[in-house]
Design an enzyme around this catalytic site. Structure first.
Site, PDB file in Angstrom:
ATOM      1  NE  ARG A  67      -6.623 -18.382  22.218  1.00 17.93           N
ATOM      2  CZ  ARG A  67      -6.045 -17.300  22.729  1.00 17.93           C
ATOM      3  NH1 ARG A  67      -6.491 -16.103  22.401  1.00 17.93           N
ATOM      4  NH2 ARG A  67      -5.036 -17.411  23.563  1.00 17.93           N
ATOM      5  CE1 TYR A  81       4.448 -22.735  29.509  1.00 15.61           C
ATOM      6  CE2 TYR A  81       3.926 -23.269  27.235  1.00 15.61           C
ATOM      7  CZ  TYR A  81       3.545 -22.767  28.468  1.00 15.61           C
ATOM      8  OH  TYR A  81       2.269 -22.297  28.662  1.00 15.61           O
ATOM      9  CB  ALA A 130       1.623 -28.671  26.474  1.00 20.57           C
TER      10      ALA A 130
END
Length: 370
Positions: free
Chosen positions: A324, A182, A57
């Protein structure tokens, strides 16, 4: 033949396989400027064998950063800092590059995760946040300033300017961050958007600002550059954003020229109840895929090659994105290809690394045994 390792197109962008590296915030920038960490981290992942690498981001205005250490692209200096990273990857890897552009809204001004991740108040290392409505993300956090139309116009301009810089840097695609609680997600969800003007209330109104952002980004770059959107398909809170609204949003984006959807969930509210488990978000991707002709990327605890193959082969998603799992095993695509009997691209410097039982893994007959 493995479907996971079959080619796919996102609009005009041709990808060698169905594996993407999802954006992962690194909290390692200096006033928004890329650092040596980005060269090491992204260069490492670029050699993974995945078809698409999506950068973390990247804030379009300073106050849109999640933390003071977030990457930014709001000036030419920020583009100059990122340029060597892009140039190095282009020289040594065929992986396609996308950048995720975003604004954190009321979730901005937070400490980095390894320092607790708590909200940083103005004057205590943080800044005044903005949001659709003056509702903090959590109890005790800074109350955001409700955006007026001038503030929204500034943010739209920030997205468009960052998009133009992304194109000038040579990125293949832009992913607009409309997920994880967000700013754009805050406009979409009735839990965070309590406005009584043309940007709040009805679903059409709540979608208005995110769609305006998309239109501005799409208009800022040429047709050859792919533009897609990442969404949270569900808030995991009663009365919040859900998959039915996500389908409506997807269809509105498609009409405006959106070229892919990247389907995640959650992040808007501390009250969320997420039943996390292997592939727990893939059902949302499948729902959205049934209602759109755009390619859909599924994500969420995808860790095994057979699991990823099944997701793609059964049509639940067109691609999978790993985050991940890719950090834990940066050669995950190599290992998946070996397990599924497929081939993957590797740099020639690494050709001699393949075990003898996988001698066709890299698909190149020039391998020497010296």
């Amino acid at each position: 033949m493995s479907q996971l390792f079959s080619p796919i197109s996102l609009g005009p962008l041709q990808l060698a396989n169905r594996i993407a590296i999802a954006p992962m915030c690194q909290y390692s920038a200096d006033e928004g400027l890329a650092t040596d960490w980005h060269m090491i981290h992204l260069g490492h992942l670029a050699l993974s064998g995945a078809a698409l690498l999506i950068l973390e981001a990247t804030a379009v205005v300073p106050e849109g950063r999640i933390s003071p250490a977030d990457l930014g692209l709001w000036s030419e200096a920020h583009a100059d800092a990122l340029a060597p990273v892009v140039r190095a990857i282009r020289q040594y890897a065929p992986i396609k590059l996308a950048i995720q552009l975003g604004h954190a809204g009321r979730k901005a001004s937070s400490a980095v995760p390894w320092e607790g991740g708590a909200n940083l108040a103005p004057g205590a290392g943080g800044w005044q946040t903005v949001a659709p409505s003056a509702l903090p993300h959590g109890a005790g956090e800074t109350v955001p300033t409700a955006l007026d139309e001038a503030g929204m116009a500034r943010i739209i301009d920030g997205f468009a300017s960052a998009a133009r810089r992304s194109h000038a840097l040579g990125f293949d695609a832009i992913e607009i961050h409309s997920a994880h609680g967000y700013l754009l997600h805050q406009f979409l969800s009735p839990l965070s958007n309590r406005r009584d003007d043309q940007y709040g209330g009805t679903l059409e109104n709540r979608m208005r600002f995110p769609l305006q952002v998309f239109e501005a980004v799409r208009a800022a770059v040429p047709a050859s550059m792919v533009v897609g959107v990442r969404i949270s398909a569900h808030d995991w809170v009663d009365g919040g954003w859900d998959v039915e609204q996500s389908v409506a949003y997807t269809q509105a984006l498609e009409k405006l020229g959106c070229q892919f959807m990247h389907v995640s969930s959650g992040g808007l509210s501390p009250l969320q109840q997420i039943p996390a488990g292997p592939g727990y978000q893939i059902g949302f991707a499948a729902c959205i895929k049934r209602e759109t002709s755009m390619p859909v990327i599924g994500v969420g605890m995808i860790t095994e090659a057979v699991q990823a193959e099944q997701i793609v082969a059964t049509g639940q998603a067109d691609m999978v994105a790993l985050a991940r799992a890719m950090l834990f095993d940066p050669r995950w695509p190599w290992h998946a290809a070996a397990e599924l009997g497929a081939q993957v691209t590797a740099p020639p410097q690494y050709w001699r690394s393949q075990p003898r039982q996988y001698k066709e893994l890299f698909g190149d007959t020039r391998l020497g045994q010296r």
